[in-house]
Design an enzyme around this catalytic site. Structure first.
Site, PDB file in Angstrom:
ATOM      1  N   GLY A  38      18.987   8.787 -34.800  1.00  0.00           N
ATOM      2  CA  GLY A  38      18.489   9.603 -33.695  1.00  0.00           C
ATOM      3  C   GLY A  38      19.306   9.386 -32.437  1.00  0.00           C
ATOM      4  O   GLY A  38      19.502  10.310 -31.635  1.00  0.00           O
ATOM      5  N   ALA A  39      19.811   8.168 -32.284  1.00  0.00           N
ATOM      6  CA  ALA A  39      20.567   7.873 -31.068  1.00  0.00           C
ATOM      7  C   ALA A  39      21.844   8.708 -31.004  1.00  0.00           C
ATOM      8  O   ALA A  39      22.306   9.069 -29.924  1.00  0.00           O
ATOM      9  CB  ALA A  39      20.886   6.383 -31.005  1.00  0.00           C
ATOM     10  N   GLY A  95       0.823  -1.208   0.000  1.00  0.00           N
ATOM     11  CA  GLY A  95       0.000   0.000   0.000  1.00  0.00           C
ATOM     12  C   GLY A  95       0.854   1.253   0.000  1.00  0.00           C
ATOM     13  O   GLY A  95       1.775   1.418  -0.800  1.00  0.00           O
ATOM     14  N   GLY A  96       0.533   2.152   0.946  1.00  0.00           N
ATOM     15  CA  GLY A  96       1.250   3.433   1.017  1.00  0.00           C
ATOM     16  C   GLY A  96       2.743   3.255   1.209  1.00  0.00           C
ATOM     17  O   GLY A  96       3.537   4.126   0.836  1.00  0.00           O
TER      18      GLY A  96
HETATM   19  C1  HXC Z   1      -1.838  -2.258  11.758  1.00  0.00           C
HETATM   20  C2  HXC Z   1      -0.647  -4.123  11.174  1.00  0.00           C
HETATM   21  C3  HXC Z   1      -0.680  -3.735   9.824  1.00  0.00           C
HETATM   22  C4  HXC Z   1      -1.339  -2.516   9.502  1.00  0.00           C
HETATM   23  C5  HXC Z   1       0.391  -5.589   9.980  1.00  0.00           C
HETATM   24  N1  HXC Z   1       0.014  -5.278  11.206  1.00  0.00           N
HETATM   25  N2  HXC Z   1      -0.030  -4.664   9.091  1.00  0.00           N
HETATM   26  N3  HXC Z   1      -1.223  -3.395  12.139  1.00  0.00           N
HETATM   27  N4  HXC Z   1      -1.903  -1.830  10.495  1.00  0.00           N
HETATM   28  N5  HXC Z   1      -1.383  -2.075   8.258  1.00  0.00           N
HETATM   29  C6  HXC Z   1       0.293  -6.022  12.429  1.00  0.00           C
HETATM   30  C7  HXC Z   1      -0.423  -7.365  12.479  1.00  0.00           C
HETATM   31  O1  HXC Z   1      -1.717  -7.194  13.014  1.00  0.00           O
HETATM   32  C8  HXC Z   1       0.483  -8.158  13.414  1.00  0.00           C
HETATM   33  O2  HXC Z   1       0.211  -7.748  14.739  1.00  0.00           O
HETATM   34  C9  HXC Z   1       1.865  -7.634  13.059  1.00  0.00           C
HETATM   35  O3  HXC Z   1       1.676  -6.368  12.434  1.00  0.00           O
HETATM   36  C10 HXC Z   1       2.590  -8.526  12.104  1.00  0.00           C
HETATM   37  O4  HXC Z   1       1.735  -8.797  10.999  1.00  0.00           O
HETATM   38  P1  HXC Z   1       1.536 -10.277  10.441  1.00  0.00           P
HETATM   39  O5  HXC Z   1       0.366 -10.230   9.533  1.00  0.00           O
HETATM   40  O6  HXC Z   1       1.497 -11.240  11.581  1.00  0.00           O
HETATM   41  O7  HXC Z   1       2.887 -10.479   9.654  1.00  0.00           O
HETATM   42  P2  HXC Z   1       3.127 -11.190   8.263  1.00  0.00           P
HETATM   43  O8  HXC Z   1       2.444 -12.505   8.241  1.00  0.00           O
HETATM   44  O9  HXC Z   1       4.602 -11.169   8.051  1.00  0.00           O
HETATM   45  O10 HXC Z   1       2.441 -10.281   7.172  1.00  0.00           O
HETATM   46  C11 HXC Z   1       2.892  -8.953   6.993  1.00  0.00           C
HETATM   47  C12 HXC Z   1       1.921  -8.199   6.044  1.00  0.00           C
HETATM   48  C13 HXC Z   1       0.466  -8.359   6.578  1.00  0.00           C
HETATM   49  C14 HXC Z   1       2.061  -8.818   4.643  1.00  0.00           C
HETATM   50  C15 HXC Z   1       2.393  -6.768   5.989  1.00  0.00           C
HETATM   51  O11 HXC Z   1       0.459  -8.035   7.952  1.00  0.00           O
HETATM   52  C16 HXC Z   1      -0.481  -7.481   5.845  1.00  0.00           C
HETATM   53  O12 HXC Z   1      -0.926  -7.861   4.754  1.00  0.00           O
HETATM   54  N6  HXC Z   1      -0.830  -6.347   6.458  1.00  0.00           N
HETATM   55  C17 HXC Z   1      -1.810  -5.455   5.909  1.00  0.00           C
HETATM   56  C18 HXC Z   1      -1.278  -4.769   4.654  1.00  0.00           C
HETATM   57  C19 HXC Z   1      -2.216  -3.721   4.173  1.00  0.00           C
HETATM   58  O13 HXC Z   1      -3.216  -4.057   3.544  1.00  0.00           O
HETATM   59  N7  HXC Z   1      -1.977  -2.432   4.579  1.00  0.00           N
HETATM   60  C20 HXC Z   1      -2.826  -1.355   4.313  1.00  0.00           C
HETATM   61  C21 HXC Z   1      -2.466  -0.885   2.910  1.00  0.00           C
HETATM   62  S1  HXC Z   1      -3.435   0.459   2.402  1.00  0.00           S
HETATM   63  P3  HXC Z   1       0.372  -8.750  15.962  1.00  0.00           P
HETATM   64  O14 HXC Z   1      -0.076  -7.949  17.146  1.00  0.00           O
HETATM   65  O15 HXC Z   1      -0.486  -9.917  15.662  1.00  0.00           O
HETATM   66  O16 HXC Z   1       1.839  -9.101  16.024  1.00  0.00           O
HETATM   67  C22 HXC Z   1      -2.430   1.746   2.502  1.00  0.00           C
HETATM   68  C23 HXC Z   1      -3.061   2.989   2.075  1.00  0.00           C
HETATM   69  C24 HXC Z   1      -2.086   4.074   1.777  1.00  0.00           C
HETATM   70  O17 HXC Z   1      -1.312   1.657   2.893  1.00  0.00           O
HETATM   71  C25 HXC Z   1      -2.234   4.458   0.363  1.00  0.00           C
HETATM   72  C26 HXC Z   1      -1.457   5.698   0.043  1.00  0.00           C
HETATM   73  C27 HXC Z   1      -1.275   5.859  -1.448  1.00  0.00           C
END
Ligand code: HXC
Length: 515
Positions: free
Chosen positions: A405-406, A170-171
């Site tokens: 051109g290059a 994402g971001g």
């Molecule tokens: C809050 C988060 C988080 C998030 C992960 N965690 N992503 N907490 N916000 N975005 C937390 C989990 O709950 C977990 O907490 C710990 O971090 C580790 O995550 P896991 O999932 O256990 O790790 P892993 O299996 O390695 O997977 C990592 C990951 C996955 C691939 C990053 O966590 C994931 O898909 N996260 C969400 C990604 C996402 O969709 N983000 C939002 C994108 S939108 P605990 O307490 O259990 O340890 C965005 C908008 C901005 O960013 C756009 C701007 C242009």
């Protein structure tokens, strides 16, 4: 200071340093990753890190977050030194809420960027983040937007470097995408805007995270990343090496590093580098390594668009940006990816006062439907635009083909090349002799008693007349024809003369680059 205050301070520092706790740190290590603080220790000169905002906490009370407010909030920020030179840094801590970006830690990163701009020092961001902090909703998105604005305003003012050291979604990918150089680590780094589940839901396509956005994909296919490392430690070492070539900001020169490679060193091997047969390949990196100080060349974008080579080196201690066609890959032709790769590098060098040295051996732009439909005109124009716009010293060595051109695009005299030389093997022409003879003598050849014999004769005639550097030299389009062996001393002397170069483009808000 009272004992309670001292204890509280120590407790907060310890909590901040502990990140998400021993279990999560162990999980991080088990994945082959280092923690944010371990990475900073490897990146920065020993004991040079000055942390800021270690006590900042998040401000979210939703979903049970009020009970868990770790000091530092999953992002370590501050300043330090690399090779004794200052740098601003931030490192996301995956062990705290997955390194996700909150309102508070976005503000910490923005503060570091503002500081870097004020001080005129590079910024290195170590990214390891699940993206926007989901519990915070729109305030996290606001944090990202604040960061994107800072990255954009800092672009061309201070060098910005991003390392991707975990799953960045994402971001978390757009801030690195706005910076100058992206590093990834094999096996642990991933960058994508949406993960495999979303891809499958939307497109029904099954793809693994690695296939979608792993280090190899971004190094070879998308060109999003510029450097690949085997692990976190190697990545930190690579960033240190890159910083050694960069100025602190756009008002300074890159660091001069005198060394014991003699400036007048000639290399007789260069006289035999270019094969007589125009179709025969050779490796332009042999020419680069022979010419630059101690053969030390830091290649950028090594695995992407390998038909063009770009990177940093030194000549007589001065940093230069090198752009070279690569006859060993696709005959060094310019295609869409090569044009974009070259343009981006030229613009970085121009923004940061790094002179450009171009080694040219190019048969032209790649013809064909795929390239035309993909927009080779638009993308090729980026490289042309970048070279035309650049006001840093521009030095060009034509080693063999400079066709069509290059020829114009690659730092020719006509687009403000400052020092253009050719090797005797140079062929500066509209196109290769075979193609040219077949077009302009087509009717004569068709009507001849022995068309094949006449065709060969006409090719030889064209070759004799145009496939050389002399006509360009007569016109002053090249400043000199030099023996290949003397390329290093000639370039170093020219760089010395060009050191005082001052050139300006017309005043404007900004140009309209063909994006
Ligand atoms: C809050 C988060 C988080 C998030 C992960 N965690 N992503 N907490 N916000 N975005 C937390 C989990 O709950 C977990 O907490 C710990 O971090 C580790 O995550 P896991 O999932 O256990 O790790 P892993 O299996 O390695 O997977 C990592 C990951 C996955 C691939 C990053 O966590 C994931 O898909 N996260 C969400 C990604 C996402 O969709 N983000 C939002 C994108 S939108 P605990 O307490 O259990 O340890 C965005 C908008 C901005 O960013 C756009 C701007 C242009």
């Amino acid at each position: 200071m009272s004992r309670e205050v001292t204890e509280r301070l120590q407790q907060l520092r310890a909590q901040s340093a502990a990140g998400g706790g021993a279990e999560r740190v162990a999980a991080q290590h088990a994945r082959g990753k280092l923690t944010a603080r371990e990475r900073l220790e490897l990146l920065l000169d020993q004991s040079s890190f000055e942390e800021r905002d270690a006590f900042v906490t998040h401000r979210c009370d939703a979903f049970g977050m009020a009970e868990h407010k770790p000091p530092g909030d999953g992002c370590v920020t501050g300043t330090g030194r690399v090779h004794g030179r200052p740098v601003a840094v931030y490192a996301q801590d995956f062990t705290v809420f997955g390194g996700s970006l909150s309102e508070s830690n976005a503000a910490k990163i923005c503060k570091v960027l503002d500081l870097a701009m004020k001080l005129g020092i590079p910024v290195v961001g170590l990214n390891d983040s699940g993206g926007a902090r989901i519990q915070e909703g729109v305030v996290s998105l606001a944090g990202y937007s604040d960061l994107f604005l800072r990255n954009t305003l800092a672009s061309g003012v201070v060098p910005q470097i991003s390392a991707i050291l975990g799953p960045c979604a994402g971001g978390a990918v757009y801030s690195p995408a706005l910076t100058d150089f992206v590093f990834m680590v094999e096996g642990t780094s991933v960058m994508h805007i949406t993960g495999p589940e979303v891809v499958e839901a939307v497109t029904k396509e099954k793809v693994s995270s690695e296939e979608l956005g792993g280090a190899e994909v971004h190094a070879r296919v998308s060109g999003v990343s510029h450097f690949t490392a085997g692990d976190d430690a190697e990545c930190m070492a690579q960033i240190r090496r890159l910083l050694g070539f960069l100025p602190l900001n756009n008002a300074e020169d890159a660091p001069l590093l005198p060394n014991d490679d003699p400036p007048d060193r000639e290399d007789p091997a260069l006289d035999a580098l270019v094969p007589d047969a125009v179709q025969q390949p050779y490796d332009s990196k042999d020419a680069i390594r022979s010419v630059v100080d101690q053969g030390d060349f830091l290649e950028v974008h090594k695995d992407f668009a390998r038909n063009i080579v770009v990177g940093f080196a030194r000549l007589g201690g001065r940093v230069v940006g090198i752009v070279a066609n690569q006859p060993a890959v696709l005959a060094g032709v310019l295609d869409i990816d090569a044009s974009v790769k070259g343009a981006r590098f030229v613009r970085f060098c121009d923004a940061f006062n790094i002179p450009l040295v171009t080694f040219e051996d190019v048969p032209g732009f790649l013809p064909g439907k795929a390239q035309e439909h993909g927009g080779i005109i638009r993308h090729g124009a980026k490289l042309l635009y970048a070279y035309c716009e650049a006001t840093v010293p521009k030095l060009t060595v034509i080693t063999r083909k400079a066709y069509g051109g290059a020829y114009c695009v690659l730092s020719s005299k006509h687009i403000r090349g400052d020092y253009n030389v050719a090797w005797p093997s140079a062929q500066i022409a509209v196109m290769g002799a075979e193609g040219a003879a077949r077009i302009i003598f087509r009717k004569e050849i068709q009507a001849a008693a022995d068309p094949e014999e006449l065709e060969q004769r006409k090719i030889a005639e064209y070759q004799q007349r145009f496939a050389n550097p002399w006509i360009a030299a007569e016109r002053g389009y090249v400043d000199d024809v030099i023996r290949p062996r003397e390329t290093r001393p000639r370039l170093i002397r020219a760089l010395g003369v060009l050191h005082t170069k001052r050139d300006l483009n017309p005043p404007k808000k900004h140009g309209c680059m063909p994006l």
